[in-house]
Design a protein around this motif. Structure first.
Motif, PDB file in Angstrom:
ATOM      1  N   ASN A 196     -58.723 -52.832 -15.543  1.00 22.14           N
ATOM      2  CA  ASN A 196     -57.512 -53.047 -14.754  1.00 22.14           C
ATOM      3  C   ASN A 196     -57.739 -53.018 -13.251  1.00 22.14           C
ATOM      4  OD1 ASN A 196     -55.291 -52.861 -16.988  1.00 22.14           O
ATOM      5  ND2 ASN A 196     -56.639 -51.116 -17.357  1.00 22.14           N
ATOM      6  N   LEU A 197     -58.994 -53.119 -12.845  1.00 29.02           N
ATOM      7  CA  LEU A 197     -59.355 -52.959 -11.438  1.00 29.02           C
ATOM      8  C   LEU A 197     -58.572 -53.882 -10.503  1.00 29.02           C
ATOM      9  CD1 LEU A 197     -61.322 -51.535  -9.486  1.00 29.02           C
ATOM     10  CD2 LEU A 197     -62.894 -53.415  -9.864  1.00 29.02           C
ATOM     11  N   LYS A 198     -58.325 -55.098 -10.937  1.00 31.10           N
ATOM     12  CA  LYS A 198     -57.683 -56.087 -10.072  1.00 31.10           C
ATOM     13  C   LYS A 198     -56.172 -55.906  -9.975  1.00 31.10           C
ATOM     14  CE  LYS A 198     -61.292 -59.509 -10.936  1.00 31.10           C
ATOM     15  NZ  LYS A 198     -61.635 -60.871 -11.403  1.00 31.10           N
ATOM     16  N   THR A 199     -55.608 -55.161 -10.895  1.00 32.05           N
ATOM     17  CA  THR A 199     -54.149 -55.052 -10.932  1.00 32.05           C
ATOM     18  C   THR A 199     -53.624 -53.646 -10.683  1.00 32.05           C
ATOM     19  OG1 THR A 199     -54.255 -54.814 -13.342  1.00 32.05           O
ATOM     20  CG2 THR A 199     -53.874 -57.034 -12.466  1.00 32.05           C
ATOM     21  N   ILE A 200     -54.424 -52.619 -10.954  1.00 26.26           N
ATOM     22  CA  ILE A 200     -53.956 -51.239 -10.790  1.00 26.26           C
ATOM     23  C   ILE A 200     -54.872 -50.507  -9.818  1.00 26.26           C
ATOM     24  CG2 ILE A 200     -53.463 -49.057 -11.928  1.00 26.26           C
ATOM     25  CD1 ILE A 200     -52.956 -50.563 -14.499  1.00 26.26           C
ATOM     26  N   SER A 204     -51.871 -42.468  -9.953  1.00 23.75           N
ATOM     27  CA  SER A 204     -50.774 -42.042 -10.822  1.00 23.75           C
ATOM     28  C   SER A 204     -50.592 -42.994 -11.996  1.00 23.75           C
ATOM     29  CB  SER A 204     -49.473 -41.929 -10.030  1.00 23.75           C
ATOM     30  OG  SER A 204     -49.104 -43.192  -9.477  1.00 23.75           O
ATOM     31  N   GLU A 205     -50.817 -44.289 -11.786  1.00 26.65           N
ATOM     32  CA  GLU A 205     -50.690 -45.258 -12.873  1.00 26.65           C
ATOM     33  C   GLU A 205     -51.775 -45.062 -13.918  1.00 26.65           C
ATOM     34  OE1 GLU A 205     -49.377 -49.400 -12.052  1.00 26.65           O
ATOM     35  OE2 GLU A 205     -49.613 -48.832  -9.949  1.00 26.65           O
ATOM     36  N   TYR A 235     -64.433 -46.920  -5.040  1.00 25.16           N
ATOM     37  CA  TYR A 235     -65.846 -47.215  -5.319  1.00 25.16           C
ATOM     38  C   TYR A 235     -65.982 -48.495  -6.133  1.00 25.16           C
ATOM     39  CZ  TYR A 235     -70.523 -46.763  -7.333  1.00 25.16           C
ATOM     40  OH  TYR A 235     -71.809 -47.006  -7.738  1.00 25.16           O
ATOM     41  N   GLU A 236     -65.227 -48.606  -7.221  1.00 24.86           N
ATOM     42  CA  GLU A 236     -65.336 -49.774  -8.095  1.00 24.86           C
ATOM     43  C   GLU A 236     -64.817 -51.033  -7.406  1.00 24.86           C
ATOM     44  OE1 GLU A 236     -66.745 -50.343 -10.942  1.00 24.86           O
ATOM     45  OE2 GLU A 236     -67.435 -48.296 -11.287  1.00 24.86           O
ATOM     46  N   LEU A 259     -59.329 -59.756  -5.981  1.00 28.71           N
ATOM     47  CA  LEU A 259     -59.289 -58.335  -6.315  1.00 28.71           C
ATOM     48  C   LEU A 259     -57.870 -57.765  -6.276  1.00 28.71           C
ATOM     49  CD1 LEU A 259     -62.473 -57.125  -4.408  1.00 28.71           C
ATOM     50  CD2 LEU A 259     -62.175 -57.356  -6.868  1.00 28.71           C
ATOM     51  N   GLY A 260     -56.899 -58.645  -6.106  1.00 28.12           N
ATOM     52  CA  GLY A 260     -55.502 -58.215  -6.183  1.00 28.12           C
ATOM     53  C   GLY A 260     -54.858 -57.840  -4.875  1.00 28.12           C
TER      54      GLY A 260
END
Length: 288
Positions: A196-200, A204-205, A235-236, A259-260
């Motif tokens: 979910n790196l690109k969206t979150i 907290s999510e 980092y990611e 990357l969002g």
């Protein structure tokens, strides 16, 4: 290569383009390796395992050079950007495996690294066991697949190799058979983060997805890795940004959007704060 990927993006090598059985195995001899394409960097949609027999080799994995020595074992995870640097004088085994074939218990070991996994040196007995098993696996792999038990035989031998490899990495990392709750949570967080790196981007999510409080997730990550949830998210994100800046032809704005980040100026400030150089400076510096 994934035909749907942008020609400017990092190539993705798909196992289905080379085989329909979910596995590819071959023994490579000294000086048999073909020359790399320009830059040579790519991702794979599958795992790759190396069992080094003789000689030395080095790989560049996400900006870290790793050295493979005789009687060592190593693997590359799906999605990691890599290319070989030197292996003309090396000999050993190459095994490409569809993630669907890898048992969950083994995947938990192989993916239990927030940082880069390291090669493991095997003793004579361990290397001998792996080598004999891979010789048998290759023999059965090369046989006629019209045998109704072909897939069962190949996959059984492959899973035996994976279980042995997982046991080596499990021991090397001092992992235990029943990981603690913080260790389990760290593994689950990493998987969610990669997916979910690109969206979150919100701690907290991720905590909500894992059904824990944000404070407990932070506590677990700090206990296992020494760093917070926010640290690992940044980092990611920055690692993926560096991959795209170095290996692809995407502009900084395109990297930000991929990357969002709709606001590429905000992304640029974030990158500079994390890397101590601007995105363009990073690209120029590393491509020299």
């Amino acid at each position: 290569m994934n035909q749907s990927a942008s020609v400017k993006d990092i190539p993705i090598h798909q196992l289905n383009d080379r085989t329909s059985g979910g596995v590819e195995i071959k023994y490579f001899k000294k000086d048999e390796v073909q020359k790399e394409e320009p830059l040579g960097a790519h991702r794979d949609d599958h795992y790759i395992f190396f069992l080094m027999e003789t000689g030395n080799a080095s790989l560049m994995i996400d900006f870290d050079e790793l050295f493979l020595t005789p009687a060592s074992i190593y693997y590359i995870l799906p999605g990691q950007v890599h290319y070989r640097i030197r292996n003309g004088a090396a000999a050993g085994w190459f095994i490409a495996i569809d993630p669907l074939i890898i048992p969950p218990s083994c995947r938990n070991v192989f993916e239990d690294h927030l940082l880069l996994q390291k090669p493991i040196a095997l003793n004579e007995e361990q290397f001998g066991q792996c080598s004999r098993l891979l010789h048998l696996l290759e023999e059965k792999y090369r046989e006629c697949n019209e045998n109704p038990f072909y897939n069962a035989i190949v996959h059984s031998l492959l899973k035996a190799f994976l279980a042995i490899a997982a046991s080596y990495f499990n021991c090397a990392s001092n992992a235990i058979a029943r990981p603690s709750r913080p260790a389990q949570l760290s593994q689950e967080f990493k998987k969610l983060l990669v997916q979910n790196l690109k969206t979150i981007k919100s701690p907290s999510e991720y905590a909500e997805l894992l059904n824990v409080s944000e404070s407990y997730l932070n506590e677990a990550l700090k206990k296992i890795t020494g760093f917070t949830v926010s640290y690992w998210i940044t980092y990611e994100v920055m690692l993926e940004a560096k991959r795209l800046l170095y290996y692809s032809q995407l502009t900084v704005k395109e990297v930000a959007h991929s990357l969002g980040y709709e606001d590429h100026a905000y992304f640029s400030r974030l990158f500079k704060r994390a890397a101590n150089v601007t995105a363009l400076e990073f690209r120029i510096r590393y491509r020299k």
